[in-house]
Design an enzyme around this catalytic site. Structure first.
Site, PDB file in Angstrom:
ATOM      1  CE  LYS A 115      -3.778  -2.126   2.624  1.00  0.00           C
ATOM      2  NZ  LYS A 115      -4.566  -2.709   1.552  1.00  0.00           N
ATOM      3  CD  GLU A 199      -4.841   5.353   4.574  1.00  0.00           C
ATOM      4  OE1 GLU A 199      -5.998   4.971   4.845  1.00  0.00           O
ATOM      5  OE2 GLU A 199      -4.257   5.033   3.528  1.00  0.00           O
ATOM      6  NE  ARG A 291      -7.291  -9.133  -5.674  1.00  0.00           N
ATOM      7  CZ  ARG A 291      -8.483  -8.799  -5.219  1.00  0.00           C
ATOM      8  NH1 ARG A 291      -9.564  -9.031  -5.930  1.00  0.00           N
ATOM      9  NH2 ARG A 291      -8.627  -8.179  -4.057  1.00  0.00           N
TER      10      ARG A 291
HETATM   11  P1  ADP Z   1      -7.652  -4.066   2.101  1.00  0.00           P
HETATM   12  O1  ADP Z   1      -6.351  -4.303   1.416  1.00  0.00           O
HETATM   13  O2  ADP Z   1      -7.809  -4.874   3.319  1.00  0.00           O
HETATM   14  O3  ADP Z   1      -8.796  -4.161   1.141  1.00  0.00           O
HETATM   15  P2  ADP Z   1      -8.155  -1.186   2.094  1.00  0.00           P
HETATM   16  O4  ADP Z   1      -7.156  -0.099   2.273  1.00  0.00           O
HETATM   17  O5  ADP Z   1      -8.705  -1.367   0.723  1.00  0.00           O
HETATM   18  O6  ADP Z   1      -7.548  -2.541   2.623  1.00  0.00           O
HETATM   19  O7  ADP Z   1      -9.352  -0.914   3.095  1.00  0.00           O
HETATM   20  C1  ADP Z   1     -10.410  -1.823   3.298  1.00  0.00           C
HETATM   21  C2  ADP Z   1     -11.578  -1.127   3.955  1.00  0.00           C
HETATM   22  O8  ADP Z   1     -11.192  -0.537   5.204  1.00  0.00           O
HETATM   23  C3  ADP Z   1     -12.158   0.033   3.166  1.00  0.00           C
HETATM   24  O9  ADP Z   1     -13.096  -0.399   2.213  1.00  0.00           O
HETATM   25  C4  ADP Z   1     -12.790   0.875   4.271  1.00  0.00           C
HETATM   26  O10 ADP Z   1     -14.019   0.316   4.676  1.00  0.00           O
HETATM   27  C5  ADP Z   1     -11.822   0.705   5.421  1.00  0.00           C
HETATM   28  N1  ADP Z   1     -10.802   1.788   5.451  1.00  0.00           N
HETATM   29  C6  ADP Z   1      -9.594   1.774   4.846  1.00  0.00           C
HETATM   30  N2  ADP Z   1      -8.917   2.926   5.063  1.00  0.00           N
HETATM   31  C7  ADP Z   1      -9.713   3.698   5.822  1.00  0.00           C
HETATM   32  C8  ADP Z   1      -9.588   5.014   6.408  1.00  0.00           C
HETATM   33  N3  ADP Z   1      -8.493   5.748   6.241  1.00  0.00           N
HETATM   34  N4  ADP Z   1     -10.626   5.484   7.143  1.00  0.00           N
HETATM   35  C9  ADP Z   1     -11.731   4.729   7.341  1.00  0.00           C
HETATM   36  N5  ADP Z   1     -11.908   3.502   6.835  1.00  0.00           N
HETATM   37  C10 ADP Z   1     -10.922   2.978   6.085  1.00  0.00           C
HETATM   38  P1  ADP Z   2     -12.300  -7.793  -3.554  1.00  0.00           P
HETATM   39  O1  ADP Z   2     -12.152  -6.327  -3.468  1.00  0.00           O
HETATM   40  O2  ADP Z   2     -12.068  -8.380  -4.904  1.00  0.00           O
HETATM   41  O3  ADP Z   2     -13.532  -8.215  -2.941  1.00  0.00           O
HETATM   42  P2  ADP Z   2     -11.066  -8.954  -1.273  1.00  0.00           P
HETATM   43  O4  ADP Z   2     -10.238  -8.049  -0.457  1.00  0.00           O
HETATM   44  O5  ADP Z   2     -12.405  -9.337  -0.762  1.00  0.00           O
HETATM   45  O6  ADP Z   2     -11.107  -8.330  -2.714  1.00  0.00           O
HETATM   46  O7  ADP Z   2     -10.244 -10.266  -1.588  1.00  0.00           O
HETATM   47  C1  ADP Z   2     -10.623 -11.177  -2.609  1.00  0.00           C
HETATM   48  C2  ADP Z   2     -10.299 -12.567  -2.163  1.00  0.00           C
HETATM   49  O8  ADP Z   2      -8.961 -12.671  -1.757  1.00  0.00           O
HETATM   50  C3  ADP Z   2     -11.131 -13.040  -1.021  1.00  0.00           C
HETATM   51  O9  ADP Z   2     -11.379 -14.398  -1.220  1.00  0.00           O
HETATM   52  C4  ADP Z   2     -10.236 -12.784   0.179  1.00  0.00           C
HETATM   53  O10 ADP Z   2     -10.553 -13.672   1.210  1.00  0.00           O
HETATM   54  C5  ADP Z   2      -8.870 -13.045  -0.401  1.00  0.00           C
HETATM   55  N1  ADP Z   2      -7.772 -12.234   0.167  1.00  0.00           N
HETATM   56  C6  ADP Z   2      -7.294 -11.085  -0.309  1.00  0.00           C
HETATM   57  N2  ADP Z   2      -6.246 -10.657   0.392  1.00  0.00           N
HETATM   58  C7  ADP Z   2      -6.040 -11.560   1.352  1.00  0.00           C
HETATM   59  C8  ADP Z   2      -5.096 -11.700   2.414  1.00  0.00           C
HETATM   60  N3  ADP Z   2      -4.119 -10.836   2.612  1.00  0.00           N
HETATM   61  N4  ADP Z   2      -5.201 -12.748   3.229  1.00  0.00           N
HETATM   62  C9  ADP Z   2      -6.175 -13.650   3.032  1.00  0.00           C
HETATM   63  N5  ADP Z   2      -7.081 -13.590   2.056  1.00  0.00           N
HETATM   64  C10 ADP Z   2      -7.021 -12.566   1.219  1.00  0.00           C
HETATM   65 MG    MG Z   3      -9.090  -3.010  -0.476  1.00  0.00          MG
END
Ligand code: ADP
Ligand code: ADP
Ligand code: MG
Length: 489
Positions: A115, A199, A291
């Site tokens: 990230k 953040e 992806r």
């Molecule tokens: P991941 O890799 O787990 O998907 P993201 O950065 O995409 O991580 O964040 C996943 C979710 O966490 C977001 O869809 C949002 O709901 C919450 N989130 C992430 N960053 C923030 C933030 N700065 N403030 C509030 N909620 C956040």
């Molecule tokens: P999307 O935004 O496509 O919904 P997700 O964050 O839900 O992405 O992840 C898609 C798939 O990958 C899910 O099956 C989730 O469980 C898996 N996944 C993604 N990142 C991780 C991680 N770091 N550890 C375990 N599972 C993950």
């Molecule tokens: Mg995300």
């Protein structure tokens, strides 16, 4: 490209195979012990066994999967989502083995896989970022200063995090030190990388993401947005396209920003640029998923494009067949992730056998699933059973169609998120579109699933029935055996 190995399982393996087949390309499946006999294995032109059950033993076996691809004569690998899909090391191994990785370059994946790396690249291209630390935190005092200047609460995030894991809210300065230490050690054990950053915690955010496509000749387009604010554990449950709150001007601004994120790392193939949107409708870049996304069907429904086919054409080196100006949106699409989880019990996975499984049917309804009646949901992987997708000429129509489709969907034997989905779609806050990522914690109470009791009763009844049938079979066998012995006598 004559043969593609699909390094994945379940609904997404099946979904990829459908497009592969339509393009006249042969498909190779790989499958674990638990997935032997799964629909995606049967649908493939050939299937190779990955011994074992855990992800580590099977779908994460990089070298074994590449070896199978070579032995089977495949010339490309599609990684789907999850598993190896965002693993730059795997993509690089695939590239080096002379096979085509259906996705971006391993170099772009490496940069954007963290990230922090993604934010650093995006910053240089004037993409708005959530205020916070610029790099990984090494110095507590510096972190404290930044946290104080952006204001508490703040969010600690793992640079290598994903799937909603590795995030922690910190409400006051005194909690910061211990929270950072814990977050970092958790990140190290979960993702093999302890880098964490801070953040600003956005209090009432929406999650809105932009689908992008780029070819290997530098052409990039955005396929509009998806709204994914209905979440549990920072993971999406209901998604839609378009977002009910995005204006044409905002759509264009977000689309342009997403394309800049892609340009910042020389991105090609399909990708999703995720943004968080605050109450004033300011949007900030979160991360890019390098992806195919779980929720890609809603974009397919409103654009008429097959994203998997586009991925394959791009991987073959073809140019995009359209420009931004050619792209049109049509109508509204909704997706409900149907998980084998119990919404009444904190959405804990509820693994078991699909004693009864009947899909909804009809025009405007699409079910992407990977199971059949009688199959067991394995405990080893993500408990998603299906994605229920509907299209409507407008949002209201899509909502009504989704509710009808939920009613027609019969799943017995495991708890599911179906009725929860109906609760969401019926809620006035969802209907008016202004909900944020806290929708669930704000409005959902398990008691609201009025039909739950009867569902539960049916579930027990189904189990009792199955037990009864089993007992009867045993008795029949015993009877037969005793008859047999009688005859012999
Ligand atoms: P991941 O890799 O787990 O998907 P993201 O950065 O995409 O991580 O964040 C996943 C979710 O966490 C977001 O869809 C949002 O709901 C919450 N989130 C992430 N960053 C923030 C933030 N700065 N403030 C509030 N909620 C956040
Ligand atoms: P999307 O935004 O496509 O919904 P997700 O964050 O839900 O992405 O992840 C898609 C798939 O990958 C899910 O099956 C989730 O469980 C898996 N996944 C993604 N990142 C991780 C991680 N770091 N550890 C375990 N599972 C993950
Ligand atoms: Mg995300």
């Amino acid at each position: 490209m004559k043969k593609v190995l699909i390094a994945n399982r379940g609904e997404i393996a099946l979904r990829i195979m459908r497009s592969v087949k339509e393009m006249g390309i042969r498909s190779v499946a790989v499958y674990s012990d638990a997935d032997r006999g799964a629909p995606f294995v049967q649908a493939a032109d050939e299937a190779w066994h990955l011994p074992g059950n855990s992800s580590a033993e099977t779908y994460l076996q990089q070298d074994l999967i590449i070896e199978i691809a070579r032995k089977s004569g495949a010339d490309a690998i599609h990684p789907g989502y999850g598993f190896l899909s965002e693993n730059a090391q795997f993509a690089e191994k695939v590239e080096k083995s002379g096979l085509i990785f259906i996705g971006p370059s391993s170099q772009a994946m490496r940069q954007m896989g963290s990230k922090l790396g993604a934010k650093e690249a995006a910053r240089k291209f004037q993409v708005p970022l959530v205020p916070g630390t610029e790099g990984a935190i090494n110095d507590l005092e510096e972190a404290r200063q930044i946290a104080l200047s952006i204001g508490f609460p703040v969010l600690i995030k793992a640079s290598a995090g994903g799937g909603g894991k590795g995030m922690r809210i910190v409400h006051e300065a005194s909690e910061l030190e211990s929270a950072l230490e814990r977050a970092s050690s958790e990140a190290r054990s979960a993702f093999g990388d302890g880098s964490v950053f801070i953040e600003k915690y956005i209090g009432s955010p929406k999650h809105i993401e932009i689908q992008i496509l780029g070819d290997q000749h530098g052409n990039l387009v955005y396929l509009f947005e998806r709204e994914c604010s209905v979440q549990r554990r920072y993971q999406k449950v209901v998604e839609e396209a378009p977002s009910p709150v995005v204006s044409e001007a905002m759509r264009q601004a977000m689309g342009d920003a997403a394309v800049r994120v892609a340009q910042s790392c020389g991105y090609y193939n399909a990708g999703t640029v995720e943004f968080i949107v605050d109450e004033q409708r300011n949007f900030y870049f979160l991360e890019i998923n390098t992806r195919l996304q779980v929720e890609h069907p809603v974009t397919e429904m409103i654009t008429g494009l097959d994203l998997v086919k586009e991925q394959i054409k791009i991987a073959r080196g073809e140019r995009l067949g359209f420009t931004q100006a050619d792209l049109r949106r049509n109508g509204h699409a909704l997706e409900l992730r149907v998980y084998a989880e119990d919404p009444a019990n904190n959405f804990l996975p509820d693994i078991g056998t699909l004693l009864e499984y009947k899909r909804p049917e009809g025009p405007w309804v699409r079910v992407d699933d990977g199971y059949e009646e009688g199959m067991e949901i394995p405990i080893f992987y993500d408990p998603m059973i299906a994605k229920l997708i509907v299209w409507g000429a407008n949002r209201d129509q899509a909502i009504e169609r989704m509710k009808k489709a939920i009613d027609q969907y019969t799943i017995k034997g495991v708890a599911t998120t179906l009725l929860f989905g109906k609760f969401v779609l019926s809620h006035p806050e969802f209907v008016n579109g202004t909900f944020d990522t806290h929708f669930l914690s704000k409005y959902f109470k398990p008691e609201y699933l009025a039909d739950r009791l009867s569902e539960e009763e049916l579930r027990i009844a189904a189990r009792v029935l199955q037990h009864h049938i089993g007992e009867q079979q045993k008795q029949n066998i015993q009877r037969y055996q005793s008859q047999d012995s009688w005859k012999r006598r």
